[in-house]
Design an enzyme around this catalytic site. Structure first.
Site, PDB file in Angstrom:
ATOM      1  CB  CYS A   1      24.487  12.144   3.839  1.00 17.35           C
ATOM      2  SG  CYS A   1      23.207  11.035   3.239  1.00 17.35           S
TER       3      CYS A   1
ATOM      4  CG  HIS B   1      27.930   8.370   1.036  1.00 17.66           C
ATOM      5  ND1 HIS B   1      28.136   9.153   2.152  1.00 17.66           N
ATOM      6  CD2 HIS B   1      26.613   8.519   0.726  1.00 17.66           C
ATOM      7  CE1 HIS B   1      27.002   9.741   2.498  1.00 17.66           C
ATOM      8  NE2 HIS B   1      26.058   9.371   1.639  1.00 17.66           N
ATOM      9  CD  GLU B   2      25.495   8.110  -2.972  1.00 19.23           C
ATOM     10  OE1 GLU B   2      24.372   7.709  -2.602  1.00 19.23           O
ATOM     11  OE2 GLU B   2      25.934   9.243  -2.688  1.00 19.23           O
TER      12      GLU B   2
ATOM     13  CG  HIS C   1      22.750   5.938   1.057  1.00 19.43           C
ATOM     14  ND1 HIS C   1      22.016   6.330   2.156  1.00 19.43           N
ATOM     15  CD2 HIS C   1      23.459   7.036   0.683  1.00 19.43           C
ATOM     16  CE1 HIS C   1      22.284   7.599   2.439  1.00 19.43           C
ATOM     17  NE2 HIS C   1      23.169   8.057   1.563  1.00 19.43           N
TER      18      HIS C   1
HETATM   19 ZN   LIG Z   1      24.052   9.880   1.511  1.00 22.99          ZN
END
Ligand SMILES: [Zn+2]
Length: 180
Positions: free
Chosen positions: A89, A131-132, A135
């Protein structure tokens, strides 16, 4: 200046659930541009708006031949089939850890003009989309590691140069008299 400073783990904005975009205006297009340029400059495979300090549900991605952005994304389908692989990340520079993710996902959302968009991803793109999207809910990938790996990750984070608590600046005034 389109390339923005990337926020690091420890910055509260990364832990704040981001707000949905309601207005598809020039400001949103500027945000997408800044995200894209910051991602390409890093370089990274993806970047979510909270990582540049903007608490809105937007991310950009750049995986192999797939480059784009997604506004108000939702993962609508996740395969039961999992993939192994290391994940990193931009908010935890230099660190990566193995994390199982769904092998294939479908993400739905909008482009910056408000048109509905669907993205199908497998392998690295599937990992990136998950993953995004995480976030935007204030979730960082290290939260999802298995307990043993997480312990290792927490140690590496504590030891990381960028994660050191800010040093107390010495007073610019010379000290006279008795120390307290
Ligand atoms: Zn990230």
């Amino acid at each position: 200046m389109p390339v923005q400073e990337i926020r690091l783990l420890g910055d509260p904005v990364l832990r704040t659930p981001a707000a949905p975009v309601t207005t598809f205006d020039k400001e949103l297009r500027n945000l997408v541009r800044d995200l894209r340029e910051t991602m390409l400059d890093a370089p990274g495979a993806g970047l979510a708006a909270p990582q540049i300090g903007v608490s809105l549900r937007v991310f950009t991605y750049d995986v192999d031949d797939a480059e784009g952005h997604l506004v108000n994304p939702v993962i609508v389908t996740r395969s039961d089939e999992q993939q192994d692989g290391d994940e990193g990340c931009l908010s935890l520079p230099g660190l990566s850890f193995p994390l199982k993710r769904s092998a294939n996902v479908v993400a739905a959302g909008f482009n910056m003009y408000g048109d509905p968009v669907t993205i199908e991803g497998s392998e690295v793109l599937a990992r990136c989309l998950q993953h995004e999207t995480d976030h935007l809910d204030g979730v960082i990938f290290v939260d999802l590691l298995d307990p043993e790996t997480k312990k290792e990750a927490m140690k590496a984070i504590r030891e990381a140069e960028w994660a050191q608590p800010p040093r107390v600046k010495p007073s610019p005034h010379p000290m006279f008299g008795k120390a307290l």
